[in-house]
Scaffold this motif. Structure first.
Motif: not given
Length: 187
Positions: A54-60, A63-66, A70-77, A103-109
């Motif tokens: 369960e933890i591995e599935a939630e981690s995956a 990770a996909a969400e991250n 990251e791609a959205d933020l790079m495009a925005e930047e 970016v900082q807010s997203i990182r914290k979340a």
């Protein structure tokens, strides 16, 4: 003098021949001291395997969400950088500061989500050990032991004193994977 006496008593308990009785018939070593590998107890139990999956599935998922974020933020930047020459310096600074805050807010979340997963794993392990306690106490009584020690903290012992495999088998029989039917570790 006292440490020598304690060591001698412990050594005597380990080398005493097996006493006849129900524990010997059940395959439980007769010893005043037993050992167990709690990491393996958890990891190899049905409960531990379910929790890890369960933890591995939630981690995956995280990770996909991250990666998506990251791609959205790079495009925005990239867009913000491209617009820099078209915007007044003060206005650009305001947009850049807002982007940095975002970016900082997203990182914290996202960090909070990762910490929550780790805390959930730790909580599940604690619940497992609490639930396993009666099984371990029964094994201790059957062997005539007065203590179960963490195997990694024991300098030398006979393999017969290690009850990890037996404990896994009995815990699996008692609580299964602790999932929906066992109601342990579920949120």
């Amino acid at each position: 003098m006292r440490p020598i006496l304690v060591f001698a008593l412990a050594l005597t308990a380990l080398i005493l021949p097996l006493r006849p009785g129900s524990a010997q018939q059940l395959g439980v070593a007769q010893s005043a001291i037993l050992t167990i590998e709690t990491d393996r107890l958890f990891a190899e139990s049905a409960f531990g395997r379910r929790t890890a999956n369960e933890i591995e599935a939630e981690s995956a998922v995280l990770a996909a969400e991250n990666r998506r974020i990251e791609a959205d933020l790079m495009a925005e930047e990239k867009d913000l950088t491209a617009r820099r020459s078209e915007i007044a310096p003060d206005a650009f600074r305001t947009l850049a500061d807002a982007f940095d805050e975002k970016v900082q807010s997203i990182r914290k979340a996202q960090d909070a989500k990762a910490r929550a997963l780790n805390q959930r794993a730790d909580k599940a392990r604690g619940e497992f050990l609490n639930t396993a306690r009666p099984v371990l106490e029964t094994l201790m009584r059957e062997s005539g032991a007065g203590v179960i020690l963490e195997r990694s903290n024991v300098f030398l012992s006979a393999n017969a004193t290690d009850i990890t495999d037996r404990a896994i088998s009995r815990i699996d029989a008692a609580i299964g994977d602790g999932g929906k039917n066992g109601a342990i570790g579920d949120q």
